[in-house]
Scaffold this motif. Structure first.
Motif, short mmCIF file in Angstrom:
data_model
loop_
_atom_site.label_atom_id
_atom_site.label_comp_id
_atom_site.label_asym_id
_atom_site.label_seq_id
_atom_site.Cartn_x
_atom_site.Cartn_y
_atom_site.Cartn_z
N LEU A 169 37.32 -0.75 5.96
CA LEU A 169 35.93 -1.24 6.90
C LEU A 169 34.75 -0.61 6.17
CD1 LEU A 169 34.79 -2.31 9.50
CD2 LEU A 169 35.34 -0.25 10.61
N GLY A 170 34.74 0.75 5.75
CA GLY A 170 33.63 1.22 5.06
C GLY A 170 32.93 0.28 4.08
N GLU A 171 33.76 -0.22 3.03
CA GLU A 171 33.52 -0.91 1.90
C GLU A 171 33.20 -2.30 2.51
OE1 GLU A 171 35.27 -1.86 -2.50
OE2 GLU A 171 36.49 -1.50 -0.93
N MET A 172 33.73 -2.69 3.46
CA MET A 172 33.21 -4.15 3.96
C MET A 172 31.85 -3.85 4.48
SD MET A 172 37.01 -4.97 5.82
CE MET A 172 36.20 -6.57 6.45
N LEU A 173 31.71 -2.97 5.29
CA LEU A 173 30.25 -2.81 5.74
C LEU A 173 29.35 -2.75 4.81
CD1 LEU A 173 31.29 -0.36 8.60
CD2 LEU A 173 29.91 -2.56 9.02
N LEU A 174 29.68 -1.91 3.55
CA LEU A 174 28.57 -1.73 2.48
C LEU A 174 28.43 -2.97 1.92
CD1 LEU A 174 30.30 1.71 1.31
CD2 LEU A 174 27.83 1.29 1.89
N GLU A 175 29.39 -3.58 1.44
CA GLU A 175 29.27 -4.84 0.81
C GLU A 175 28.52 -6.04 1.48
OE1 GLU A 175 33.16 -5.96 -0.11
OE2 GLU A 175 33.29 -4.94 -2.16
N ARG A 176 28.29 -5.77 2.79
CA ARG A 176 27.44 -7.08 3.51
C ARG A 176 26.24 -6.37 3.82
NH1 ARG A 176 32.82 -7.53 3.64
NH2 ARG A 176 33.58 -9.71 4.19
N ALA A 181 37.22 12.48 -3.75
CA ALA A 181 36.08 12.31 -3.04
C ALA A 181 35.18 11.65 -4.05
CB ALA A 181 35.38 13.56 -2.21
N LYS A 182 35.29 12.24 -5.31
CA LYS A 182 34.33 11.81 -6.10
C LYS A 182 34.52 10.08 -6.62
CE LYS A 182 32.71 12.51 -11.04
NZ LYS A 182 32.98 12.91 -12.29
N ALA A 183 35.72 9.82 -6.65
CA ALA A 183 36.28 8.48 -6.77
C ALA A 183 35.81 7.63 -5.90
CB ALA A 183 37.71 8.33 -7.22
N LEU A 184 35.88 8.01 -4.69
CA LEU A 184 35.65 7.32 -3.30
C LEU A 184 34.18 7.22 -3.20
CD1 LEU A 184 37.94 8.70 -0.70
CD2 LEU A 184 37.92 6.51 -1.55
N TRP A 185 33.32 8.36 -3.62
CA TRP A 185 31.87 8.06 -3.64
C TRP A 185 31.44 6.75 -4.59
CZ3 TRP A 185 28.48 8.95 0.01
CH2 TRP A 185 28.63 10.21 0.57
N GLN A 186 32.18 6.87 -5.74
CA GLN A 186 31.82 6.04 -6.82
C GLN A 186 32.24 4.43 -6.05
OE1 GLN A 186 34.19 7.59 -9.96
NE2 GLN A 186 32.44 8.74 -10.84
N LYS A 187 33.44 4.35 -5.52
CA LYS A 187 33.80 3.01 -4.93
C LYS A 187 32.52 2.52 -4.01
CE LYS A 187 36.97 2.01 -1.32
NZ LYS A 187 38.10 1.89 -0.72
N TYR A 188 32.39 3.51 -3.10
CA TYR A 188 31.39 3.12 -1.97
C TYR A 188 29.94 2.87 -2.56
CZ TYR A 188 34.96 4.08 1.36
OH TYR A 188 35.92 4.31 2.19
N ASP A 189 29.58 3.47 -3.67
CA ASP A 189 28.31 3.29 -4.23
C ASP A 189 28.09 2.05 -5.03
OD1 ASP A 189 27.19 5.78 -3.49
OD2 ASP A 189 27.59 6.81 -5.39
N ARG A 190 29.38 1.51 -5.47
CA ARG A 190 29.41 0.25 -6.37
C ARG A 190 29.40 -1.03 -5.08
NH1 ARG A 190 33.59 2.79 -9.22
NH2 ARG A 190 35.09 2.14 -8.01
N ALA A 191 29.95 -0.68 -3.89
CA ALA A 191 30.06 -1.76 -2.83
C ALA A 191 28.24 -1.72 -2.45
CB ALA A 191 30.76 -1.12 -1.72
N GLN A 192 27.68 -0.52 -2.45
CA GLN A 192 26.35 -0.80 -1.96
C GLN A 192 25.65 -1.34 -3.07
OE1 GLN A 192 24.52 2.64 -0.09
NE2 GLN A 192 23.16 2.79 -1.82
N ALA A 193 25.78 -0.86 -4.22
CA ALA A 193 25.04 -1.76 -5.42
C ALA A 193 25.26 -3.32 -5.47
CB ALA A 193 25.30 -0.98 -6.58
N ARG A 194 26.45 -3.61 -4.87
CA ARG A 194 26.81 -5.22 -5.02
C ARG A 194 25.82 -5.74 -3.79
NH1 ARG A 194 32.08 -3.20 -6.10
NH2 ARG A 194 32.68 -3.56 -3.92
N ALA A 195 25.71 -5.03 -2.72
CA ALA A 195 25.03 -5.50 -1.61
C ALA A 195 23.53 -5.57 -1.81
CB ALA A 195 25.20 -4.62 -0.34
N LYS A 196 23.11 -4.41 -2.70
CA LYS A 196 21.65 -4.61 -3.07
C LYS A 196 21.42 -5.61 -3.83
CE LYS A 196 20.01 0.39 -2.57
NZ LYS A 196 19.73 1.56 -3.73
N THR A 197 22.13 -5.83 -4.77
CA THR A 197 21.91 -6.95 -6.09
C THR A 197 21.86 -8.20 -5.06
OG1 THR A 197 22.94 -5.66 -7.76
CG2 THR A 197 22.87 -8.05 -8.05
#
Length: 194
Positions: free
Chosen positions: A135-142, A159-175
């Protein structure tokens, strides 16, 4: 006196250990509640009510005023939109989460206190939708959340790998200029779940 101190220490250590143990709750359902929003909501699991707050993500506030005034200003600054648009984005995040959680879902929690203003303890959690999506990743991607908040390392993940995953999802939404990153709360959010 030493005996009482030893008992207190034992109880404290046992409760601290229990808070570190991850628990998976399956077939959870969303409980309608006026305080539910995109990243925090009431849940029925195993016949009990819980309030969960997502790890790693922060959705825009869905109501203005009161205790969240400063938070809305900070969110508006980060997303680069008005405070009114933040609240509209928060309402979209709330609707999205309600739609995703309309089918049974899974919660992974260790009972870590997420504070809050309810009489019922609010705990941090990861939520997996019925289709297996995070759910968190879905919210970020949108564009309905930002990568921000409390971190955790569930079993088998860092936690580091999860931050990276969520940061990538946010970057996709920004783009994609999705949701609140589009500068306009009326922009599409890459679709509600089916």
């Amino acid at each position: 006196m030493k005996f009482a101190a030893a008992i207190f220490l034992g109880v404290f250590l046992a409760s601290a250990q229990a808070a570190d143990e991850w628990q998976t709750l399956r077939s959870c359902t969303l409980i309608p509640n006026a305080s539910n929003d995109g990243d925090s909501f009431h849940v029925e699991a195993n016949g009990q009510e819980h309030i969960y707050r997502l790890y790693f993500v922060d959705c825009p506030e869905s109501e203005a005023g009161g205790l969240v005034t400063e938070r809305i200003k900070q969110q508006a600054s980060e997303f680069g939109i008005t405070e009114t648009a933040i609240v509209e984005s928060g309402k979209k995040a709330t609707a999205f989460t309600r739609a995703v959680l309309s089918r049974p879902f899974t919660v992974l929690t260790r009972g870590q206190n997420a504070l809050g203003h309810s009489k019922l303890k609010r705990e941090y959690a990861f939520v997996t939708a019925a289709d297996g999506a995070d759910l968190g990743e879905m919210l970020l991607e949108r564009g309905l959340a930002r990568s921000h908040g409390q971190a955790a390392s569930p079993p088998g993940q860092s936690a580091k790998a999860l931050w990276q995953k969520y940061d990538r999802a946010q970057a996709r939404a920004k783009t994609a200029r999705a949701g609140a990153w589009g500068g306009d709360a009326s922009r599409p959010t890459l679709g509600l779940p089916e």
